[in-house]
Design a protein around this motif. Structure first.
Motif, PDB file in Angstrom:
ATOM      1  N   LEU A  81       0.819  -1.197   0.000  1.00 35.90           N
ATOM      2  CA  LEU A  81       0.000   0.000   0.000  1.00 35.90           C
ATOM      3  C   LEU A  81       0.864   1.262   0.000  1.00 35.90           C
ATOM      4  O   LEU A  81       0.522   2.266  -0.632  1.00 35.90           O
ATOM      5  CB  LEU A  81      -0.933   0.012   1.211  1.00 35.90           C
ATOM      6  N   LEU A  82       2.005   1.206   0.667  1.00 31.38           N
ATOM      7  CA  LEU A  82       2.920   2.347   0.672  1.00 31.38           C
ATOM      8  C   LEU A  82       3.535   2.549  -0.713  1.00 31.38           C
ATOM      9  O   LEU A  82       3.703   3.682  -1.172  1.00 31.38           O
ATOM     10  CB  LEU A  82       4.012   2.129   1.716  1.00 31.38           C
ATOM     11  N   VAL A  83       3.854   1.439  -1.395  1.00 29.03           N
ATOM     12  CA  VAL A  83       4.332   1.527  -2.779  1.00 29.03           C
ATOM     13  C   VAL A  83       3.273   2.189  -3.652  1.00 29.03           C
ATOM     14  O   VAL A  83       3.581   3.040  -4.494  1.00 29.03           O
ATOM     15  CB  VAL A  83       4.684   0.125  -3.322  1.00 29.03           C
ATOM     16  N   GLU A  84       2.015   1.825  -3.441  1.00 27.44           N
ATOM     17  CA  GLU A  84       0.934   2.389  -4.243  1.00 27.44           C
ATOM     18  C   GLU A  84       0.769   3.880  -3.983  1.00 27.44           C
ATOM     19  O   GLU A  84       0.488   4.647  -4.913  1.00 27.44           O
ATOM     20  CB  GLU A  84      -0.380   1.650  -3.949  1.00 27.44           C
ATOM     21  N   VAL A  85       0.971   4.330  -2.756  1.00 27.29           N
ATOM     22  CA  VAL A  85       0.904   5.761  -2.458  1.00 27.29           C
ATOM     23  C   VAL A  85       1.983   6.508  -3.238  1.00 27.29           C
ATOM     24  O   VAL A  85       1.733   7.571  -3.827  1.00 27.29           O
ATOM     25  CB  VAL A  85       1.044   6.016  -0.945  1.00 27.29           C
TER      26      VAL A  85
END
Length: 339
Positions: free
Chosen positions: A79-83
């Protein structure tokens, strides 16, 4: 080769003027077309502002409960990669006047956790701020053809991650011409390789829907493991909209799962006690959906990371299709007690 391809509407996003102060709003997410998402629920960024000549700030909020987050006590690395991905795409459309409908081809991405503690999920959703410096590459007409970026992610005001990367930007027409010889998933003769996914607990996952590799096995050499990529094009996060290739963030998550399983087996650790401390990726070619993708991992020795206050273990992972390495990834796995 890419983490994301085209947006959904072929029109031009309005450019925003520089903001005198980087006061960002967390009240609502931005339009989904600005971050190449089909589902409103998969949009995490809420605002952006230009803070300098080549500097930008992006606001985001992560849900405390999400399919790929699995109700973990800490925000999931994917999810942090997606942000970070959404922040880069938003900056391109809103501030660099890149047309909606353009294709984004990520060439490399490097993300490092600088502190684990800010990533713990609290009693309210966390407000994230991504501060980015961008260096663009333009053609003679002034159109942005790509850019490199470096930046930091803060969670509720506390530094948590550092990132760098680079991408190319193609028009929709140019991208379609480049990919025209590939059979698309909606073609009647298209076949997706099928494999049985590993048990979630063996790769540090809780939900079987989020397992994207087969059971890792040793290849007979000390510290070396291998598996196959498991692709589920119905997954609502990884395949939020139809794609004509294996997305980069799926390859990164699969590499994470192989790295965690490999370290756990080699050193007798609980896979669920392991977290990714960093990842570096080089996307050298497209990974095609209708080809078998093999993943190969080589585990290194323990290293002391004084900044994180723990030991990390490096793992090199290659994604291979028909003897060609499509993606090379280097991860650091840390034993971090999330509970």
């Amino acid at each position: 080769m890419s983490i994301s391809t085209s947006a959904l509407v072929p029109e031009t996003a309005p450019a925003c003027p520089p903001a005198p102060e980087a006061e960002l709003s967390y009240d609502a997410t931005v339009p989904r077309t600005l971050v190449h998402r089909a589902s409103i629920a998969e949009v995490f960024v809420t605002d952006s502002a230009q803070t300098g000549e080549d500097a930008y700030a992006v606001a985001a909020q992560l849900p405390r409960g999400h399919l790929i987050g699995e109700d973990s006590p800490a925000y999931d690395f994917t999810l942090l990669v997606e942000v970070v991905r959404q922040a880069g795409v938003l900056i391109a459309h809103r501030h660099l006047e890149v047309e909606l409908g353009s294709a984004f081809i990520f060439r490399d991405l490097r993300l490092r956790v600088t502190a684990f503690e800010p990533l713990r999920i609290g009693r309210r959703p966390a407000d994230l701020r991504v501060d980015v410096t961008v260096k663009t590459r333009r053609n003679r007409a002034g159109r942005v053809q790509g850019f490199t970026f470096t930046g930091d992610v803060a969670v509720d005001g506390r530094p948590a991650m550092h990132g760098e990367g680079g991408l190319l930007i193609l028009s929709r027409t140019a991208y379609q011409a480049m990919r025209s010889r590939r059979q698309l998933p909606d073609h009647p003769g298209f076949l997706l390789p099928r494999f049985t996914a590993a048990e979630p607990c063996s790769v540090g996952r809780r939900d079987a829907r989020n397992v994207f590799v087969t059971e890792p096995v040793t290849d007979g050499q000390p510290g070396r493991f291998a598996c196959q990529l498991v692709v589920d094009t119905s997954h609502p996060h990884v395949f939020d909209h139809p794609l004509d290739h294996v997305p980069g963030h799926l390859q990164m998550e699969a590499a994470r799962q192989l790295a965690v399983a490999s370290v756990a087996r080699l050193h007798g650790l609980d896979p669920c006690s392991l977290s990714v401390a960093s990842i570096e990726t080089d996307f050298t070619d497209y990974a095609e959906l209708d080809r078998i993708t093999s993943l190969r991992a080589t585990v290194g020795g323990f290293r002391s990371d004084e900044a994180l206050g723990t030991f990390t273990i490096p793992v090199a992972v290659e994604a291979v299709q028909e003897d060609t390495v499509t993606t090379a990834m280097r991860l650091e796995v840390a034993q971090y007690a999330q509970n």
